[in-house]
Every structure is written in C-alpha cells, then in structure tokens.
Write an enzyme that holds these catalytic residues in place. Sequence first.
Site, PDB file in Angstrom:
ATOM      1  N   GLU A   1      -2.175  -0.853  -7.894  1.00 18.56           N
ATOM      2  CA  GLU A   1      -1.729   0.463  -7.442  1.00 18.56           C
ATOM      3  C   GLU A   1      -2.890   1.295  -6.912  1.00 18.56           C
ATOM      4  O   GLU A   1      -2.763   1.996  -5.905  1.00 18.56           O
ATOM      5  CB  GLU A   1      -1.023   1.198  -8.584  1.00 18.56           C
ATOM      6  CG  GLU A   1       0.262   0.543  -9.052  1.00 18.56           C
ATOM      7  CD  GLU A   1       1.295   0.413  -7.946  1.00 18.56           C
ATOM      8  OE1 GLU A   1       1.337   1.275  -7.037  1.00 18.56           O
ATOM      9  OE2 GLU A   1       2.060  -0.563  -7.975  1.00 18.56           O
TER      10      GLU A   1
ATOM     11  N   GLY B   1      11.365   4.332  -6.813  1.00 19.82           N
ATOM     12  CA  GLY B   1      10.785   5.098  -5.706  1.00 19.82           C
ATOM     13  C   GLY B   1      10.526   4.223  -4.506  1.00 19.82           C
ATOM     14  O   GLY B   1      11.036   4.465  -3.414  1.00 19.82           O
ATOM     15  N   ALA B   2       9.721   3.183  -4.698  1.00 21.72           N
ATOM     16  CA  ALA B   2       9.469   2.190  -3.656  1.00 21.72           C
ATOM     17  C   ALA B   2       8.927   0.944  -4.339  1.00 21.72           C
ATOM     18  O   ALA B   2       8.298   1.023  -5.395  1.00 21.72           O
ATOM     19  CB  ALA B   2       8.489   2.712  -2.616  1.00 21.72           C
ATOM     20  N   MET B   3       9.157  -0.212  -3.714  1.00 22.37           N
ATOM     21  CA  MET B   3       8.750  -1.476  -4.338  1.00 22.37           C
ATOM     22  C   MET B   3       8.325  -2.468  -3.264  1.00 22.37           C
ATOM     23  O   MET B   3       9.001  -2.635  -2.254  1.00 22.37           O
ATOM     24  CB  MET B   3       9.912  -2.046  -5.166  1.00 22.37           C
ATOM     25  CG  MET B   3       9.612  -3.386  -5.801  1.00 22.37           C
ATOM     26  SD  MET B   3       8.243  -3.279  -6.987  1.00 22.37           S
ATOM     27  CE  MET B   3       7.732  -4.988  -7.032  1.00 22.37           C
ATOM     28  N   GLU B   4       7.190  -3.142  -3.536  1.00 24.87           N
ATOM     29  CA  GLU B   4       6.528  -3.991  -2.549  1.00 24.87           C
ATOM     30  C   GLU B   4       7.004  -5.429  -2.534  1.00 24.87           C
ATOM     31  O   GLU B   4       6.227  -6.351  -2.242  1.00 24.87           O
ATOM     32  CB  GLU B   4       5.025  -3.977  -2.798  1.00 24.87           C
ATOM     33  CG  GLU B   4       4.568  -4.621  -4.113  1.00 24.87           C
ATOM     34  CD  GLU B   4       4.502  -3.663  -5.282  1.00 24.87           C
ATOM     35  OE1 GLU B   4       3.851  -4.011  -6.283  1.00 24.87           O
ATOM     36  OE2 GLU B   4       5.088  -2.567  -5.205  1.00 24.87           O
ATOM     37  N   ASN B   5       8.278  -5.704  -2.837  1.00 24.32           N
ATOM     38  CA  ASN B   5       8.767  -7.084  -2.786  1.00 24.32           C
ATOM     39  C   ASN B   5       8.237  -7.758  -1.521  1.00 24.32           C
ATOM     40  O   ASN B   5       8.338  -7.197  -0.428  1.00 24.32           O
ATOM     41  CB  ASN B   5      10.293  -7.105  -2.765  1.00 24.32           C
ATOM     42  CG  ASN B   5      10.905  -6.185  -3.799  1.00 24.32           C
ATOM     43  OD1 ASN B   5      10.735  -6.363  -4.983  1.00 24.32           O
ATOM     44  ND2 ASN B   5      11.613  -5.166  -3.321  1.00 24.32           N
TER      45      ASN B   5
ATOM     46  N   HIS C   1       0.328  -3.410  -0.418  1.00 20.13           N
ATOM     47  CA  HIS C   1       0.642  -4.321  -1.522  1.00 20.13           C
ATOM     48  C   HIS C   1       0.991  -5.729  -1.041  1.00 20.13           C
ATOM     49  O   HIS C   1       0.955  -6.674  -1.844  1.00 20.13           O
ATOM     50  CB  HIS C   1       1.829  -3.787  -2.324  1.00 20.13           C
ATOM     51  CG  HIS C   1       1.467  -2.798  -3.380  1.00 20.13           C
ATOM     52  ND1 HIS C   1       0.485  -3.025  -4.317  1.00 20.13           N
ATOM     53  CD2 HIS C   1       1.993  -1.574  -3.666  1.00 20.13           C
ATOM     54  CE1 HIS C   1       0.423  -1.988  -5.136  1.00 20.13           C
ATOM     55  NE2 HIS C   1       1.310  -1.087  -4.762  1.00 20.13           N
TER      56      HIS C   1
ATOM     57  N   HIS D   1       1.327   2.518   1.721  1.00 16.59           N
ATOM     58  CA  HIS D   1       1.044   2.063   0.352  1.00 16.59           C
ATOM     59  C   HIS D   1       1.752   0.740   0.063  1.00 16.59           C
ATOM     60  O   HIS D   1       1.128  -0.228  -0.399  1.00 16.59           O
ATOM     61  CB  HIS D   1       1.501   3.139  -0.635  1.00 16.59           C
ATOM     62  CG  HIS D   1       1.298   2.782  -2.073  1.00 16.59           C
ATOM     63  ND1 HIS D   1       0.255   3.282  -2.816  1.00 16.59           N
ATOM     64  CD2 HIS D   1       2.008   1.975  -2.920  1.00 16.59           C
ATOM     65  CE1 HIS D   1       0.321   2.799  -4.048  1.00 16.59           C
ATOM     66  NE2 HIS D   1       1.382   2.008  -4.134  1.00 16.59           N
ATOM     67  N   GLU D   2       3.044   0.679   0.350  1.00 10.40           N
ATOM     68  CA  GLU D   2       3.797  -0.542   0.038  1.00 10.40           C
ATOM     69  C   GLU D   2       3.370  -1.703   0.928  1.00 10.40           C
ATOM     70  O   GLU D   2       3.356  -2.860   0.481  1.00 10.40           O
ATOM     71  CB  GLU D   2       5.303  -0.285   0.159  1.00 10.40           C
ATOM     72  CG  GLU D   2       5.835   0.805  -0.751  1.00 10.40           C
ATOM     73  CD  GLU D   2       5.469   0.606  -2.214  1.00 10.40           C
ATOM     74  OE1 GLU D   2       5.384  -0.557  -2.659  1.00 10.40           O
ATOM     75  OE2 GLU D   2       5.255   1.612  -2.914  1.00 10.40           O
TER      76      GLU D   2
END
Length: 355
Positions: free
Chosen positions: A349, A290-294, A330, A326-327
């Site tokens: 989260e 969905g989405a990722m905070e790399n 993070h 949100h991301e």
Amino acid sequence: MRRLLTLTTLLAGVPLAAPVCAEQVFSFQRAAGQLPKTVVPVSYGINISTDIDNLKLTGQETIQVDVRTPTEDVTLNQAGLHLAGAVLDNGVKATITQDDAAETATLHFPAKVSKGAHTLVITYSGPILKTPNGIYVDDYTAPSGETKRMLVTQFEVADARRMFPGWDEPAFKATFQLNVTLPKEAVAVSNMPVTQSTPEGTSQKRVSFATTPRMSTYLLALVAGDMKSVQGQADGTPLAVYAPSGLEEQGEYALHASEKILPYYNNYFGVKYPLPQMDMVAIPGNYQAGAMENWGLLTYIDNVLLFDPPNSTPRTRELIYEVVAHEMAHQWSGDLVTMGWWDNIWLNEGFASWM
C-alpha cells in the site's frame, strides 16, 4: 529514479535509533502462514454455478498439486462451504473433516500420497452472501429506477475461501481457469478475457475465461450484471471501464487517465504490464473495500471511478486520477510481486500510494 534518489537523500540525514536490517531473500518454506507446505497448488480449474435469486452456489474444482512431502492429510482453506467429496488421481476418495473456526478442511487419504504431481477434484456448495466479502450480491437502483442485482467478489484479505476451497494464503501462488454459470443476460468479467460463452438451458449461460498467470488467491475476481463499457488502449493493451448500464459514459475520464498512466508505469518499472487486458469496474454502493487491485480486473466503488460532468466537482476528477493510479501501481507492486504474508501489506500500500 529521481524520486528514489530524493527519498534516499532525505533518509540519509535522519538519525536512526537502531541499525536498519534488510529482510531475508524470500523463501517459500520460511514464509509465514497457517497452512502446511507439504502440498502446494500448481493450478486451479474452477467451475461454479450461481443461483443469485436464492443466493446459492455449487462448484467443482480440479486442482493440480505438487506433493513435496508424502502425506495422508491435505489441509486447505474453506469458509462457509460444504465439501461434498474429494477424489485424488484415479478415484482415491478422501475422508473430509471441516474446521469452521479455523476456516480449513482436511482431506484424509487411506494411504500416504506420494511425492510429485497429483490431481485433486473437490465438489462443494455454499452461500452467496449479501455482505461485501467473498462472493456476494450487490442490489442497487439503476438509472432507470429499477432494482438490479450484481454479482461481485472481494477476496482480500482472506475471502477467496468463501467461493472455492484452496490454499488461501498469499505465498501459495498458482494459475486459475474460471468457468461460471449465471443468468444469460449478465455481462461477466474476470481477470482474463472470455474464451467461450455457451447457453445452459433457457435462462443461463456458461462463461469460460482464459487461464491467469501465477498469482495469489486474493487477486482472483469476478463481476457479473447489467453492465456496459467504454473502451480504449495504451501500449498495445486493451483497456475498458465497466459501469451499470446507462452510466458507462461516466467512465470516460477514468479510461483516459488509465491510457496515460499505463505507459508511464510500463516505462517506470521496466516490465511491461503482462496481462492481455486491463478492465476497471464501477461497483454501485455496496463495496466497502473502496477499490481493489485484482490483477487485470480492478474494482472500485462507483464514486471514485465515475465522473459526471454536470454534477461532479474538480476534486472528484483529482480523486479518480489518484485512485486509478494507486490501483494500477498495484498491478506490479502487489500482483506481479507479492508479499509472503499479510504483515507486509503496508509495503504494497505504501509503495502504491508513493507512486
């Protein structure tokens, strides 16, 4: 501060069934995990060559390690890789035993490795997957109607070990310097800026990225393919949204959102975003996260990052803003400050959602 005060006030009126106990101050030695802490990575220099047609990669990495307790055995993670060789310092070769069920490899040296700094060089190979974990390919239909292939990584929770052998647990933070060989026409982005791009033969190029800050393995990222970007900046930090070529203008709304959100977070946390850039990438379709905070390279499934004014709804606009916020939260809660083990990911989260 006002939100925290409000939450504290609300909780003060809630009867608790048992005393609330704060967790102990973080200790690396006490942190949960499955790997021994006798040897700790300090920095990784990762070199990979990709064959995205035949779904293969080869790699060589140089890891600077800190041996904290003299040992003959060094155990680290791998999943689906074949380790061809491992050499310590001035040519001391290891005997390699792989445990595919445990997703580990143990390097056995003929004598105890002394306490202190050492250099470990590992040569390996492995598959590029079609499933959206580790390092994989995403086949999609471009706006032109052509079928295109994008190279993507998704390492959370524990899939960095599918691209390179390493200490793939969140407490083992280190720096990363990534070099990747890939098709010459591909645009490649990672956590840090490109420092060099040089031709490799007639059809490929080698792209090098700057060294990251200390971070957990699951936050390293790479995306490469036929992409274009829209660009901006906020608080002196360059921002960009990448999308498959022909869709880049649909990233304008997310870009403008990030230009508003970044100064707010810089002020809220009291710590300025520490990386030299922040890029966001729209992954077309095959992206179950969905989405990722790399850290520095935030990745999203395309329908929560791209806004097409003639066809998107007002709710899509709201969703994009929510997910981007949100991301980006993070980048501090999760990336700069990270849980010692996965049992506390709820806090990462929860805090990002609360923001």
